[in-house]
Design a protein around this motif. Structure first.
Motif, PDB file in Angstrom:
ATOM      1  N   TYR A 287       0.815  -1.355   0.074  1.00 24.79           N
ATOM      2  CA  TYR A 287       0.164   0.141  -0.067  1.00 24.79           C
ATOM      3  C   TYR A 287       0.925   1.177   0.156  1.00 24.79           C
ATOM      4  O   TYR A 287       1.990   1.160   0.733  1.00 24.79           O
ATOM      5  CB  TYR A 287      -0.925  -0.133   1.234  1.00 24.79           C
ATOM      6  N   PHE A 288       0.305   2.327  -0.764  1.00 25.93           N
ATOM      7  CA  PHE A 288       1.074   3.464  -0.642  1.00 25.93           C
ATOM      8  C   PHE A 288       1.062   4.268   0.698  1.00 25.93           C
ATOM      9  O   PHE A 288       0.249   4.230   1.486  1.00 25.93           O
ATOM     10  CB  PHE A 288       0.530   4.470  -1.719  1.00 25.93           C
ATOM     11  N   LEU A 289       2.329   4.615   1.134  1.00 30.38           N
ATOM     12  CA  LEU A 289       2.457   5.439   2.355  1.00 30.38           C
ATOM     13  C   LEU A 289       2.483   6.852   2.015  1.00 30.38           C
ATOM     14  O   LEU A 289       1.808   7.696   2.516  1.00 30.38           O
ATOM     15  CB  LEU A 289       3.611   4.748   3.210  1.00 30.38           C
ATOM     16  N   GLU A 290       3.669   7.188   1.460  1.00 26.56           N
ATOM     17  CA  GLU A 290       3.966   8.835   1.087  1.00 26.56           C
ATOM     18  C   GLU A 290       4.982   8.687   0.244  1.00 26.56           C
ATOM     19  O   GLU A 290       5.643   7.713  -0.206  1.00 26.56           O
ATOM     20  CB  GLU A 290       4.425   9.322   2.650  1.00 26.56           C
ATOM     21  N   MET A 291       5.364   9.800  -0.411  1.00 24.82           N
ATOM     22  CA  MET A 291       6.671  10.280  -1.133  1.00 24.82           C
ATOM     23  C   MET A 291       7.530  11.103  -0.497  1.00 24.82           C
ATOM     24  O   MET A 291       7.215  12.467   0.070  1.00 24.82           O
ATOM     25  CB  MET A 291       6.311  10.871  -2.424  1.00 24.82           C
ATOM     26  N   ASN A 292       8.714  10.937  -0.380  1.00 23.99           N
ATOM     27  CA  ASN A 292       9.601  12.032   0.128  1.00 23.99           C
ATOM     28  C   ASN A 292      10.384  12.750  -0.928  1.00 23.99           C
ATOM     29  O   ASN A 292      11.077  11.870  -1.814  1.00 23.99           O
ATOM     30  CB  ASN A 292      10.787  11.227   1.012  1.00 23.99           C
ATOM     31  N   THR A 293      10.338  13.728  -0.871  1.00 22.98           N
ATOM     32  CA  THR A 293      10.667  14.671  -2.234  1.00 22.98           C
ATOM     33  C   THR A 293      12.119  15.277  -1.964  1.00 22.98           C
ATOM     34  O   THR A 293      12.385  16.363  -2.311  1.00 22.98           O
ATOM     35  CB  THR A 293       9.589  15.843  -2.458  1.00 22.98           C
ATOM     36  N   ARG A 294      12.952  14.378  -1.843  1.00 26.58           N
ATOM     37  CA  ARG A 294      14.324  14.572  -1.518  1.00 26.58           C
ATOM     38  C   ARG A 294      15.325  13.433  -1.645  1.00 26.58           C
ATOM     39  O   ARG A 294      14.747  12.260  -2.046  1.00 26.58           O
ATOM     40  CB  ARG A 294      14.550  15.164  -0.244  1.00 26.58           C
ATOM     41  N   LEU A 295      16.577  13.601  -1.594  1.00 30.63           N
ATOM     42  CA  LEU A 295      17.617  12.489  -1.488  1.00 30.63           C
ATOM     43  C   LEU A 295      17.354  12.003   0.043  1.00 30.63           C
ATOM     44  O   LEU A 295      17.063  12.798   1.117  1.00 30.63           O
ATOM     45  CB  LEU A 295      19.035  13.087  -1.596  1.00 30.63           C
ATOM     46  N   GLN A 296      17.481  10.611  -0.019  1.00 29.72           N
ATOM     47  CA  GLN A 296      17.042   9.782   1.270  1.00 29.72           C
ATOM     48  C   GLN A 296      18.397   9.662   1.870  1.00 29.72           C
ATOM     49  O   GLN A 296      19.484   9.511   1.314  1.00 29.72           O
ATOM     50  CB  GLN A 296      16.614   8.363   1.044  1.00 29.72           C
ATOM     51  N   VAL A 297      18.407   9.605   3.315  1.00 27.74           N
ATOM     52  CA  VAL A 297      19.822   9.112   4.189  1.00 27.74           C
ATOM     53  C   VAL A 297      20.181   7.929   3.600  1.00 27.74           C
ATOM     54  O   VAL A 297      21.508   7.767   3.481  1.00 27.74           O
ATOM     55  CB  VAL A 297      19.065   9.176   5.670  1.00 27.74           C
ATOM     56  N   GLU A 298      19.302   7.066   3.103  1.00 26.48           N
ATOM     57  CA  GLU A 298      19.836   5.748   2.905  1.00 26.48           C
ATOM     58  C   GLU A 298      20.049   5.376   1.430  1.00 26.48           C
ATOM     59  O   GLU A 298      20.360   4.472   1.111  1.00 26.48           O
ATOM     60  CB  GLU A 298      18.849   4.541   3.281  1.00 26.48           C
ATOM     61  N   HIS A 299      20.307   6.620   0.636  1.00 24.68           N
ATOM     62  CA  HIS A 299      20.395   6.466  -0.607  1.00 24.68           C
ATOM     63  C   HIS A 299      21.658   5.607  -1.191  1.00 24.68           C
ATOM     64  O   HIS A 299      21.968   5.237  -2.411  1.00 24.68           O
ATOM     65  CB  HIS A 299      20.590   7.924  -1.500  1.00 24.68           C
ATOM     66  N   PRO A 300      22.905   5.592  -0.186  1.00 24.11           N
ATOM     67  CA  PRO A 300      24.025   4.749  -0.566  1.00 24.11           C
ATOM     68  C   PRO A 300      23.642   3.419  -1.088  1.00 24.11           C
ATOM     69  O   PRO A 300      24.456   2.672  -1.939  1.00 24.11           O
ATOM     70  CB  PRO A 300      24.885   4.969   0.444  1.00 24.11           C
ATOM     71  N   VAL A 301      22.673   2.701  -0.451  1.00 25.20           N
ATOM     72  CA  VAL A 301      22.780   1.238  -0.816  1.00 25.20           C
ATOM     73  C   VAL A 301      22.075   0.887  -2.136  1.00 25.20           C
ATOM     74  O   VAL A 301      22.486   0.219  -2.863  1.00 25.20           O
ATOM     75  CB  VAL A 301      21.711   0.691   0.520  1.00 25.20           C
ATOM     76  N   THR A 302      21.128   1.931  -2.557  1.00 28.56           N
ATOM     77  CA  THR A 302      20.903   2.031  -3.968  1.00 28.56           C
ATOM     78  C   THR A 302      22.057   2.438  -4.950  1.00 28.56           C
ATOM     79  O   THR A 302      22.241   1.670  -5.906  1.00 28.56           O
ATOM     80  CB  THR A 302      19.635   2.839  -4.134  1.00 28.56           C
ATOM     81  N   GLU A 303      22.756   3.336  -4.786  1.00 27.12           N
ATOM     82  CA  GLU A 303      23.848   3.548  -5.585  1.00 27.12           C
ATOM     83  C   GLU A 303      25.137   2.233  -5.654  1.00 27.12           C
ATOM     84  O   GLU A 303      25.222   2.048  -6.637  1.00 27.12           O
ATOM     85  CB  GLU A 303      24.730   4.678  -4.812  1.00 27.12           C
ATOM     86  N   GLN A 304      25.062   1.358  -4.564  1.00 22.90           N
ATOM     87  CA  GLN A 304      25.940   0.317  -4.642  1.00 22.90           C
ATOM     88  C   GLN A 304      25.296  -0.766  -5.205  1.00 22.90           C
ATOM     89  O   GLN A 304      26.017  -1.577  -5.965  1.00 22.90           O
ATOM     90  CB  GLN A 304      26.242  -0.209  -3.288  1.00 22.90           C
ATOM     91  N   ILE A 305      24.008  -1.122  -5.369  1.00 26.82           N
ATOM     92  CA  ILE A 305      23.535  -2.258  -6.222  1.00 26.82           C
ATOM     93  C   ILE A 305      22.975  -2.016  -7.527  1.00 26.82           C
ATOM     94  O   ILE A 305      22.948  -2.741  -8.426  1.00 26.82           O
ATOM     95  CB  ILE A 305      22.156  -2.872  -5.485  1.00 26.82           C
ATOM     96  N   THR A 306      23.029  -0.627  -8.008  1.00 29.44           N
ATOM     97  CA  THR A 306      22.926  -0.046  -9.299  1.00 29.44           C
ATOM     98  C   THR A 306      24.372   0.421  -9.944  1.00 29.44           C
ATOM     99  O   THR A 306      24.536   0.758 -11.082  1.00 29.44           O
ATOM    100  CB  THR A 306      21.879   1.015  -9.432  1.00 29.44           C
ATOM    101  N   ILE A 308      24.873   3.556  -9.698  1.00 28.39           N
ATOM    102  CA  ILE A 308      24.630   5.007 -10.263  1.00 28.39           C
ATOM    103  C   ILE A 308      24.650   5.990  -9.174  1.00 28.39           C
ATOM    104  O   ILE A 308      24.269   5.766  -8.002  1.00 28.39           O
ATOM    105  CB  ILE A 308      23.130   5.160 -10.633  1.00 28.39           C
ATOM    106  N   ASP A 309      25.392   7.071  -9.369  1.00 29.68           N
ATOM    107  CA  ASP A 309      25.827   8.422  -8.393  1.00 29.68           C
ATOM    108  C   ASP A 309      24.378   9.033  -8.548  1.00 29.68           C
ATOM    109  O   ASP A 309      24.156   9.860  -9.375  1.00 29.68           O
ATOM    110  CB  ASP A 309      26.860   9.272  -8.899  1.00 29.68           C
ATOM    111  N   LEU A 310      23.595   8.980  -7.563  1.00 26.13           N
ATOM    112  CA  LEU A 310      22.246   9.835  -7.251  1.00 26.13           C
ATOM    113  C   LEU A 310      22.312  11.213  -7.399  1.00 26.13           C
ATOM    114  O   LEU A 310      21.621  12.256  -8.100  1.00 26.13           O
ATOM    115  CB  LEU A 310      21.355   9.265  -6.161  1.00 26.13           C
ATOM    116  N   VAL A 311      23.518  11.729  -6.755  1.00 33.11           N
ATOM    117  CA  VAL A 311      23.622  13.141  -6.625  1.00 33.11           C
ATOM    118  C   VAL A 311      24.182  13.592  -8.247  1.00 33.11           C
ATOM    119  O   VAL A 311      23.474  14.774  -8.346  1.00 33.11           O
ATOM    120  CB  VAL A 311      24.764  13.487  -5.624  1.00 33.11           C
ATOM    121  N   LYS A 312      24.825  12.873  -8.945  1.00 33.29           N
ATOM    122  CA  LYS A 312      25.265  13.334 -10.139  1.00 33.29           C
ATOM    123  C   LYS A 312      24.129  13.404 -10.970  1.00 33.29           C
ATOM    124  O   LYS A 312      23.742  14.483 -11.664  1.00 33.29           O
ATOM    125  CB  LYS A 312      26.357  12.369 -10.691  1.00 33.29           C
TER     126      LYS A 312
END
Length: 500
Positions: A287-306, A308-312
Motif C-alpha cells: 500500500y502507498f504510504l507517502e513520497m519523500n521529495t528529496r535525497l534519502q539518508v539511505e541512498h548509498p545502498v541504492t547506489e551500490q547495487i546499481t 549510479i551516483d544519485l547526486v550526479k
C-alpha cells in the motif's frame, strides 16, 4: 540548457560532504554554509568557500532561507542542493530559490507541496489507482463519522498527521474507548510540530514491512525506478538499518511496486531524485504510504547495487538534461546494507547522548563505505540530529554483506559517547533478521537493553584516547620531519573561509 558551475550546499555534516565530493568530480565549485557550532566541521574545510550564517540553533542558521539565498548572490552561486532535512522539503524555499534566479537541485515547489501533505499525496496517487491503506479520504472534520469509519475498517487503526513525518502526530488506537483521547493527542502534536492539526485515519497494519522505491525523473516527463530498499528496522518510527534489495520482494512484486512508484511520481509532475514509500503486509499486499521529495539518508545502498551516483543524476536533471538511463538497462548487482550510527544509548530507550569523540577510528577495507561528517576530538552538538555517520557494507549477496557489516562494526572504534553500533551488531546477528522474517516491530518484539553490551567502559575509553593521541602525535612528528617546507600549486580552486 544551463550549466551549473557553483553549488551551495544548504546543509551540514555527512550529507554536505557527500554532495561536495560528487560536485568536485564534476569540476563544480562548492560553497559550504555553517553555524557557529559547526565551525570546525570537515564539510567547512572541504568546500571551496565557506560562510558562517548564524548561531547554532537551526532556526537561526540552516533554516534561514533569506541568508542562504543572499550568500548565493554574493558569491555568484548557480544552484542550491538542500541535502535532506532542514529546507529540503520546504516548498516555500524551493520557490524562493527559483524566484531569486537560482537553480534548486530537487523537484518543483508544486511537487513538494503536493507530496508534503499526506492527504494531497493520496489524492494525487489515487488518480493512478495506486493501492491505498483503507481509511478516511480526507482530513477528519466529523468525529462521529470518523468513528463509524474506524468500526467499518476494524480496529486497531492509526491516526496520522497530514503534514507529519518522523512518527510525530501518529497514534495507534486499539479500540473505540481510546479514540477520543488518542485523537486529541494526535491533533495537538500535529499542530505543535507542523502548524497543521489536520489528521486522518488508516487501518493499522499490525506486522508491516517498510519498503521504499527510489525514483529518478527528468524535466521532460521521463521517470524510472531504481528498485527497492528495505527499511523495517526502526526505533520510534525512524530507520536504523536499511538494505537493498529486500529479501521479501519477489521479481513480480518488484516490477509492480516499481511501476506504482513511477505513477506516483508522474501524478505530481515529479523530477529529480525521490522516494516512494510503501508498507507490505503479511500476505505481501503493498500500500502507498507517502513520497519523500528529496535525497534519502539511505541512498548509498541504492547506489551500490546499481552503480549510479544519485547526486550526479540530480545535478544533471537540475540542468535540464534528459535521463540517459533506461529502465530496461537497470539490474540489481549484489547486496548492500546501511546502518545509521547515532550518538544514542540503545540501552536507555535510544536517548541521544552528547559528548566528545575521544576515539574515532573508522573501519575500512573491501566492501566498506563510511559517510560521515565528524573527526576525532569533535563534539556532538546538541542542536541537530545525533547521527554520527552511515556505515555501508556491500557484498555479492546478502550473507556476505551481513558478514562484512559485522566485521566493519567490530572495527569501528568510538568512545566518548554511546552509539547504536552494538544495537546494529545485535540486529545483524539475530536469526529473525538473517532469515528476513522481521517487520517494523523488530525492536519491541526482540530487543531488550540487557541484550547488548555498552559501547565502552570508562577505563577502556581513557586507554583508547591515550593510545590514539599518542599515534596522532607520532604521525604528525614524522610528517614534519620528513617533508621539507614547500609551496604547492593546487589544480583545485583555493579555499576561502568567509565570516558573515
Amino acid at each position: 540548457m544551463p550549466s551549473i558551475k557553483k553549488i551551495l550546499i544548504a546543509n551540514r555534516g555527512e550529507i554536505a560532504l557527500r554532495i561536495m565530493r560528487t560536485a568536485r568530480e564534476m569540476d563544480i565549485a562548492t560553497v559550504a554554509v555553517f553555524s557557529e557550532a559547526d565551525r570546525k566541521s570537515p564539510h567547512v574545510r572541504y568546500a571551496d568557500e565557506a560562510v558562517c550564517i548564524g548561531p547554532a540553533p537551526s532556526s537561526e542558521s540552516y533554516l534561514n532561507a533569506e541568508k542562504i539565498i543572499q550568500v548565493c548572490k554574493d558569491l555568484g552561486v548557480d544552484a542550491i542542493h538542500p541535502g535532506y532535512g532542514f529546507l529540503s522539503e520546504n516548498a516555500g524555499f524551493a520557490q524562493k530559490v527559483k524566484n531569486a534566479g537560482l537553480i534548486f537541485i530537487g523537484p518543483s515547489a508544486e511537487s513538494i507541496e503536493v507530496m508534503g501533505s499526506k492527504l494531497a499525496a493520496k489524492e494525487a496517487a489515487g488518480r493512478y489507482n495506486i493501492p491505498m491503506v483503507p481509511g478516511t479520504a480526507g482530513a477528519i472534520e466529523d468525529r462521529h463519522e470518523a468513528k463509524q469509519i474506524a468500526i467499518e475498517i476494524g480496529y486497531p487503526i492509526l491516526i496520522k498527521a497530514s503534514a507529519g513525518g518522523g512518527g510525530k502526530g501518529m497514534r495507534v488506537v486499539e479500540n473505540e474507548g481510546e479514540f477520543d483521547e488518542q485523537m486529541d493527542r494526535a491533533v495537538s502534536e500535529a499542530q505543535s510540530s507542523f502548524g497543521d492539526g489536520s489528521v486522518f485515519i488508516e487501518k493499522y497494519i499490525t506486522s508491516p514491512k517498510h519498503i521504499e522505491i527510489q525514483v529518478l525523473g527528468d524535466q521532460h516527463g521521463n521517470v524510472i525506478h531504481l528498485f527497492e530498499r528495505e527499511c523495517s528496522i526502526q526505533r520510534r518510527h525512524q530507520k536504523v538499518v536499511e538494505e537493498a534489495p529486500s529479501i521479501s520482494i519477489t521479481p513480480a512484486i518488484r516490477e509492480e511496486m516499481g511501476q506504482c512508484a513511477i505513477d506516483v511520481a508522474k501524478s505530481c509532475g515529479y523530477f529529480g531524485a525521490g522516494t516512494v514509500e510503501f508498507i507490505l503486509d503479511e500476505d505481501r499486499n503493498f500500500y502507498f504510504l507517502e513520497m519523500n521529495t528529496r535525497l534519502q539518508v539511505e541512498h548509498p545502498v541504492t547506489e551500490q547495487i546499481t552503480g549510479i551516483d544519485l547526486v550526479k543524476q540530480m545535478i544533471h536533471i537540475a540542468e535540464g538534461r534528459p535521463l540517459e538511463i533506461k529502465q530496461e538497462s537497470l539490474a540489481i548487482k549484489g547486496h548492500s546494507i546501511e546502518i545509521r550510527v547515532y550518538a544514542e544509548d540503545a540501552s536507555n530507550n535510544f536517548l541521544p547522548d552528547v559528548g566528545t569523540l575521544h576515539t574515532y577510528i573508522k573501519p575500512d577495507g573491501n566492501g566498506v563505505r563510511v559517510d560521515d561528517g565528524f573527526e576525532q576530538g569533535m563534539d556532538i552538538p546538541i542542536y541537530y540530529d545525533p547521527m554520527i555517520s552511515k556505515l555501508i557494507a556491500y557484498g555479492e549477496n546478502r550473507e556476505e554483506a551481513i558478514q562484512k557489516m559485522v566485521r566493519a562494526i567490530d572495527e569501528y572504534q568510538i568512545s566518548g559517547v554511546e552509539t547504536t553500533l552494538s544495537f546494529c551488531r545485535f540486529v545483524m546477528k539475530h536469526p529473525v533478521f538473517i532469515s528476513g522474517s522481521f517487520d517494523t516491530n523488530f525492536v519491541s518484539n526482540y530487543f531488550r537493553p540487557d541484550m547488548i553490551k555498552p559501547s565502552y567502559d570508562p577505563e577502556m575509553q581513557e586507554l583508547a584516547a591515550l593510545i590514539s593521541g599518542f599515534v596522532l602525535n607520532e604521525n604528525n612528528s614524522e610528517t614534519i620531519q620528513s617533508e621539507p617546507k614547500r609551496t604547492v600549486e593546487s589544480n583545485w580552486k583555493s579555499h576561502r573561509l568567509r565570516q558573515r
